[in-house]
Design an enzyme around this catalytic site. Sequence first.
Site, PDB file in Angstrom:
ATOM      1  N   GLY A 165     -57.405  41.144  10.310  1.00 41.39           N
ATOM      2  CA  GLY A 165     -56.759  42.117   9.442  1.00 41.39           C
ATOM      3  C   GLY A 165     -56.570  43.485  10.076  1.00 41.39           C
ATOM      4  N   LYS A 201     -41.451  40.265   5.795  1.00 40.96           N
ATOM      5  CA  LYS A 201     -41.376  40.609   4.384  1.00 40.96           C
ATOM      6  C   LYS A 201     -42.772  40.447   3.789  1.00 40.96           C
ATOM      7  CE  LYS A 201     -38.691  40.315   0.231  1.00 40.96           C
ATOM      8  NZ  LYS A 201     -38.611  41.789   0.195  1.00 40.96           N
ATOM      9  N   GLU A 288     -50.418  32.077  11.040  1.00 42.07           N
ATOM     10  CA  GLU A 288     -50.879  32.033  12.430  1.00 42.07           C
ATOM     11  C   GLU A 288     -51.665  30.750  12.671  1.00 42.07           C
ATOM     12  OE1 GLU A 288     -54.392  35.146  12.691  1.00 42.07           O
ATOM     13  OE2 GLU A 288     -52.652  36.102  11.770  1.00 42.07           O
ATOM     14  N   ARG A 292     -59.649  27.133  17.483  1.00 36.08           N
ATOM     15  CA  ARG A 292     -61.118  27.044  17.525  1.00 36.08           C
ATOM     16  C   ARG A 292     -61.624  26.232  16.339  1.00 36.08           C
ATOM     17  NH1 ARG A 292     -59.941  32.300  15.321  1.00 36.08           N
ATOM     18  NH2 ARG A 292     -60.480  32.259  13.101  1.00 36.08           N
ATOM     19  N   VAL A 295     -65.488  28.422  10.686  1.00 38.91           N
ATOM     20  CA  VAL A 295     -66.704  28.461   9.863  1.00 38.91           C
ATOM     21  C   VAL A 295     -66.638  27.402   8.761  1.00 38.91           C
ATOM     22  CG1 VAL A 295     -68.092  29.903   8.309  1.00 38.91           C
ATOM     23  CG2 VAL A 295     -66.955  30.954  10.285  1.00 38.91           C
TER      24      VAL A 295
HETATM   25  C1  MV4 Z   1     -49.451  38.913   5.126  1.00 38.71           C
HETATM   26  C2  MV4 Z   1     -49.682  39.225   3.761  1.00 38.71           C
HETATM   27  C3  MV4 Z   1     -48.569  39.316   2.948  1.00 38.71           C
HETATM   28  N1  MV4 Z   1     -47.327  39.131   3.449  1.00 38.71           N
HETATM   29  N2  MV4 Z   1     -48.194  38.730   5.568  1.00 38.71           N
HETATM   30  C4  MV4 Z   1     -53.956  39.587   6.598  1.00 38.71           C
HETATM   31  C5  MV4 Z   1     -54.626  39.208   7.885  1.00 38.71           C
HETATM   32  C6  MV4 Z   1     -53.588  38.608   8.748  1.00 38.71           C
HETATM   33  N3  MV4 Z   1     -54.085  37.417   9.343  1.00 38.71           N
HETATM   34  C7  MV4 Z   1     -52.421  38.342   7.855  1.00 38.71           C
HETATM   35  N4  MV4 Z   1     -52.694  38.972   6.587  1.00 38.71           N
HETATM   36  C8  MV4 Z   1     -51.758  39.027   5.617  1.00 38.71           C
HETATM   37  N5  MV4 Z   1     -50.466  38.810   6.003  1.00 38.71           N
HETATM   38  C9  MV4 Z   1     -47.171  38.848   4.750  1.00 38.71           C
HETATM   39  N6  MV4 Z   1     -45.936  38.683   5.229  1.00 38.71           N
HETATM   40  C10 MV4 Z   1     -51.004  39.420   3.338  1.00 38.71           C
HETATM   41  C11 MV4 Z   1     -52.043  39.323   4.264  1.00 38.71           C
HETATM   42  C12 MV4 Z   1     -53.373  39.508   3.737  1.00 38.71           C
HETATM   43  C13 MV4 Z   1     -54.277  38.442   3.632  1.00 38.71           C
HETATM   44  C14 MV4 Z   1     -53.943  37.160   4.052  1.00 38.71           C
HETATM   45  C15 MV4 Z   1     -54.841  36.123   3.939  1.00 38.71           C
HETATM   46  C16 MV4 Z   1     -56.071  36.342   3.357  1.00 38.71           C
HETATM   47  C17 MV4 Z   1     -56.437  37.593   2.926  1.00 38.71           C
HETATM   48  C18 MV4 Z   1     -55.543  38.647   3.054  1.00 38.71           C
HETATM   49  C19 MV4 Z   1     -55.911  39.914   2.609  1.00 38.71           C
HETATM   50  C20 MV4 Z   1     -55.036  40.962   2.743  1.00 38.71           C
HETATM   51  C21 MV4 Z   1     -53.758  40.755   3.306  1.00 38.71           C
END
Ligand code: MV4
Length: 446
Positions: A165, A201, A288, A292, A295
């Site tokens: 994050g 977006k 993504e 690996r 957990v």
């Molecule tokens: C996002 C999203 C909303 N829209 N992408 C947070 C960590 C990173 N791996 C990707 N993340 C996010 N990407 C778009 N286009 C919201 C998050 C996100 C989130 C995603 C999964 C689990 C928890 C989260 C907490 C905050 C934001």
Amino acid sequence: MFKKILIANRGEIAVRIIRACRDMGIVSLAVYSEADKDALHSHIADESVCIGPAAARESYLNVERVISAALSSGADAIHPGYGFLSENSRFVELCGEHGITFIGPTPENIRLLGDKAQAVITAQKAGAPTVPGSNGLLKSLGHAGEVAGKIGYPVMLKASSGGGGRGIRLVASANEMQSAWDNARAEALACFGDDGVYLEKYIASPRHIEIQILADKHGNTIHLGERECSLQRRHQKVLEESPSPFLSSETRARMGADAVSIARQAGYVGAGTIEFLAGQDKNYYFMEMNPRIQVEHPVTELVTGRDIVLEQIRIALGEHLGYNQSDVIQSGHAIECRVCAEDPAKSFAPCPGEIKSLNVPGGPGVRVDSSVYQGYKIPPYYDSLIAKLIVHDHDRPGAITRMKRAMAEFLVDGVSTNCDFHLELLKNPDFTSGEYCIDTLEKLMN
Ligand code: MV4
């Protein structure tokens, strides 16, 4: 067969890997820091060797010391677990140069997937759905504004080397773009030494659902179904379950097939996880891929009956998977709660210290992957996860009941834990209904 596997990790995952070694008749070699002399993994492995001071940089993250330990102890393979050296492509190459098998993906896999902008392009080539966005790195602030204008605000800027994050910024409107651009790039540079960012977006209140992949070296790639991981706080998962209460069997099948296509497109080898964001409208998008063991892998193990760590070792040995997608059956329901030494009174700050007394739950359908014992002193240098409590039953209501029973038996004296919080969460209507998203826990805990 490997003769001896060095486990380049600590805590519950090191214990988990040592157990797989023993199940397979392979000698296990634990490495430990000076702070982990009395850690469970150093005690239960067949052999153990100290590799340096408490600071991870000088022990668990130290490439030279880990490789030296393997060479001087005659280990022919290294399992990295998660975190630490698990996604260090240079480390994987060094293992190869020293004739040591790295139990995990190739350095090329790790480099490709570590570049998140490139990973999105790989998913697109595989024909999987991706979030509308820049389709690669942004070239300039002007480019960011142009793409955002085209797809419409709100958008998210994401560090291409990102993780956990960090280096991500929500941009609500055009007048916020300049500062978000500067902040995201500065944070990305500071955290990852790379200021490349891409744009997507913004998907409001989505779910985080991921697919477990297994790919052998002979082109056989399958998935072991999904894990629902939306209950997170500050980018730390708290509770995971499988199957996801959100997915229809039709969407589940498509998501699994898309994940397999992405892994194939990436030329992926080993166990890996493809993360998707699922919107309220039931559309889902590739986010993504993690190269690996994760957990939360036990929920998948309980639902599919497949031992993922054993499969990692078999794949590294060059064996064939030996079964097809149609042989994988998701049965019943599993839930994992992450038990952490944290102080609820200090907004769940880590709470190291001595475990004065401990009762670990058991009984039908209960699994505990733990790294602690009575009298153990949790050191302050590493993360606060002390155990994973995982349950399995025929259906979701049964699994919830079983988790409440088991969690109530989890008794820890000496340090604070998040066990009571888990018991609250298990009663929460947003959880019991299955209607939760990535915002749910943040709202509940603040
Ligand atoms: C996002 C999203 C909303 N829209 N992408 C947070 C960590 C990173 N791996 C990707 N993340 C996010 N990407 C778009 N286009 C919201 C998050 C996100 C989130 C995603 C999964 C689990 C928890 C989260 C907490 C905050 C934001």
